[in-house]
Design a protein around this motif. Structure first.
Motif, short mmCIF file in Angstrom:
data_model
loop_
_atom_site.label_atom_id
_atom_site.label_comp_id
_atom_site.label_asym_id
_atom_site.label_seq_id
_atom_site.Cartn_x
_atom_site.Cartn_y
_atom_site.Cartn_z
N PRO A 32 105.56 79.95 14.89
CA PRO A 32 105.04 81.31 15.49
C PRO A 32 105.91 81.49 16.94
N PRO A 33 106.22 82.70 17.10
CA PRO A 33 107.07 82.87 18.20
C PRO A 33 106.43 82.70 19.61
N GLY A 34 105.11 82.78 19.57
CA GLY A 34 104.41 82.55 20.87
C GLY A 34 102.99 82.06 20.45
N ASP A 35 102.21 82.52 21.22
CA ASP A 35 100.59 81.82 21.28
C ASP A 35 99.77 82.86 20.53
N ASP A 36 100.26 84.05 20.39
CA ASP A 36 99.40 85.19 19.72
C ASP A 36 99.47 84.99 18.15
N HIS A 37 98.81 83.93 17.53
CA HIS A 37 98.71 83.91 15.94
C HIS A 37 97.57 82.96 15.72
N PHE A 38 97.29 82.77 14.54
CA PHE A 38 95.94 82.03 14.25
C PHE A 38 96.16 80.78 14.58
N GLN A 39 95.17 80.32 15.03
CA GLN A 39 95.10 78.97 15.72
C GLN A 39 93.46 78.22 15.60
N HIS A 40 93.63 77.07 15.96
CA HIS A 40 92.08 76.38 16.19
C HIS A 40 91.39 77.38 17.40
N PRO A 41 90.19 77.67 16.88
CA PRO A 41 89.44 76.90 15.87
C PRO A 41 89.33 77.65 14.52
N GLY A 42 90.00 78.57 14.23
CA GLY A 42 89.90 79.51 13.19
C GLY A 42 90.17 78.71 11.83
N THR A 100 84.68 66.89 11.70
CA THR A 100 84.30 66.36 12.90
C THR A 100 83.91 67.24 13.87
N SER A 101 84.56 68.40 14.14
CA SER A 101 84.49 69.47 14.86
C SER A 101 83.07 70.16 14.68
N ILE A 102 82.96 70.26 13.41
CA ILE A 102 81.70 70.97 12.86
C ILE A 102 80.45 70.18 12.97
N PHE A 103 80.51 69.04 12.42
CA PHE A 103 79.33 67.97 12.23
C PHE A 103 79.19 66.82 13.30
N LEU A 104 79.87 66.76 14.46
CA LEU A 104 79.77 66.24 15.57
C LEU A 104 79.50 67.48 16.53
N ASP A 105 79.10 67.59 17.54
CA ASP A 105 78.52 68.68 18.49
C ASP A 105 79.88 68.78 19.44
N SER A 106 80.51 70.04 18.97
CA SER A 106 81.50 70.54 19.62
C SER A 106 81.30 71.68 20.38
N SER A 107 79.96 72.15 20.62
CA SER A 107 79.46 73.52 21.24
C SER A 107 80.03 73.85 22.61
N SER A 108 80.20 72.72 23.21
CA SER A 108 80.79 72.85 24.47
C SER A 108 82.07 73.55 24.72
N ILE A 109 82.88 73.33 23.63
CA ILE A 109 84.33 73.74 23.70
C ILE A 109 84.38 74.63 22.56
N THR A 110 83.86 74.61 21.40
CA THR A 110 84.17 75.53 20.28
C THR A 110 82.46 75.93 19.79
N PRO A 111 81.82 76.61 20.34
CA PRO A 111 80.50 76.88 20.07
C PRO A 111 80.50 77.47 18.65
N SER A 112 81.64 78.40 18.13
CA SER A 112 81.55 79.04 16.98
C SER A 112 81.42 78.23 15.77
N PHE A 162 89.91 68.68 22.84
CA PHE A 162 89.37 68.83 21.41
C PHE A 162 89.46 67.64 20.60
N SER A 163 89.52 66.48 21.21
CA SER A 163 89.38 65.08 20.58
C SER A 163 87.97 65.00 20.20
N THR A 164 87.74 65.08 18.81
CA THR A 164 86.32 64.81 18.43
C THR A 164 86.00 63.47 18.66
#
Length: 277
Positions: free
Chosen positions: A80-90, A133-145, A196-198
């Motif tokens: 990717p040329p920069g940061d405007d691309h598909f990335q976490h948490p997508g 582990t981002s989904i089934f441990l509680d990551s809501s403080s950083i990735t509520p989606s 982002f460390s689960t």
């Protein structure tokens, strides 16, 4: 019997990266429908496809007599040329969408239900271990989606994680070149990836059983990743850890993806899910 290229996204029915395949344990639809194993591939968030794991899926279906789904998700571009691309948490958002779809799907129209959606057994390899582990441990403080529904949590009975990535700072300490190769493209350019460390996330569901697998011959991910997640899960589960958290770090000796090609991996998964059905 196999069903391929099934879309789990109503908004992107022709997107191959938002589809899954299902493999049945017999040539006829089992009655009653068996539980479902769901395998999510690795590939550093930027590579691999569900079709790469047909042999594994067929082997798991034959060994467990469960139906097996293999799920795709959208990938981060390789350069990717920069940061405007598909990335976490997508990527993990796609996976969560797929899992929610699998709890409501009524099966192929021609045959009806091909698994029991109330009994799901999830499998994540490499980067998809981080996703699960981002989904089934509680990551809501950083990735509520990535917060799962209560009904999805109830449906998930056990999670197997192999050769997993969990602690991003530890990973970069062991493999500094991974920063430019795939961590920065996936998570953006940051001074620290610790949020982002689960291995810091709290527990969501106490009934889920966990199996951590790591090969002694893995040259891409150090065993310390799996050891750290294993100990984190043990702490979270407290006195119940001996009946909820398991590990296998001495049976396999192949390299990172090679472990998926042998019968030992299938046997380890089979023994775990059948003993915790």
């Amino acid at each position: 019997m196999e069903f391929v290229d099934i879309s789990y996204s109503a908004a992107a029915r022709t997107d191959a990266q938002r589809q899954f395949d299902v493999y049945l344990p017999t040539d006829a639809v089992p009655s009653p429908p068996p539980p479902l194993l769901v395998f999510i591939h690795g590939g550093a968030w930027r590579a691999e496809d569900k079709g790469d794991h047909k042999k594994l899926a067929r082997g798991l279906a034959a060994a467990t007599r469960y139906s097996v789904a293999v799920v795709n998700y959208r990938l981060t571009p390789r350069d990717p040329p920069g940061d405007d691309h598909f990335q976490h948490p997508g990527h993990a958002e796609d996976l969560l969408d797929a899992l929610l779809f699998l709890t409501t799907w009524q099966g192929p129209s021609a045959v009806g239900p091909v698994y029991n959606p109330a009994h799901l057994y999830l499998m994540g390899h490499s980067c998809s271990a981080h996703m699960l582990t981002s989904i089934f441990l509680d990551s809501s403080s950083i990735t509520p989606s990535l917060t799962p529904t209560a009904s999805l949590c109830d449906a998930v009975k056990a999670i197997t994680l192999s050769e997993g990535i969990y602690d991003l700072e530890l990973l970069l300490s062991d493999f500094p070149n991974y920063r430019e190769w795939f961590i920065a493209p996936t998570f953006g350019r940051r001074g620290s990836y610790a949020p982002f460390s689960t291995t810091t996330f709290p527990l969501i569901a106490t009934h889920i059983k966990w199996l951590i697998i790591h090969s002694s011959g893995d040259t891409l991910i150090n065993t310390s990743q799996s050891e750290r997640m294993y100990h984190h899960l043990c702490v979270l589960n407290g006195n119940e850890a001996p009946t909820r958290v398991f590990r296998n770090i001495n049976r396999l000796s192949g390299d990172h993806n090679d472990v998926l090609l042998g019968l030992d991996y299938v046997d380890i998964v089979k023994d775990f899910v059948l003993n915790h059905a």
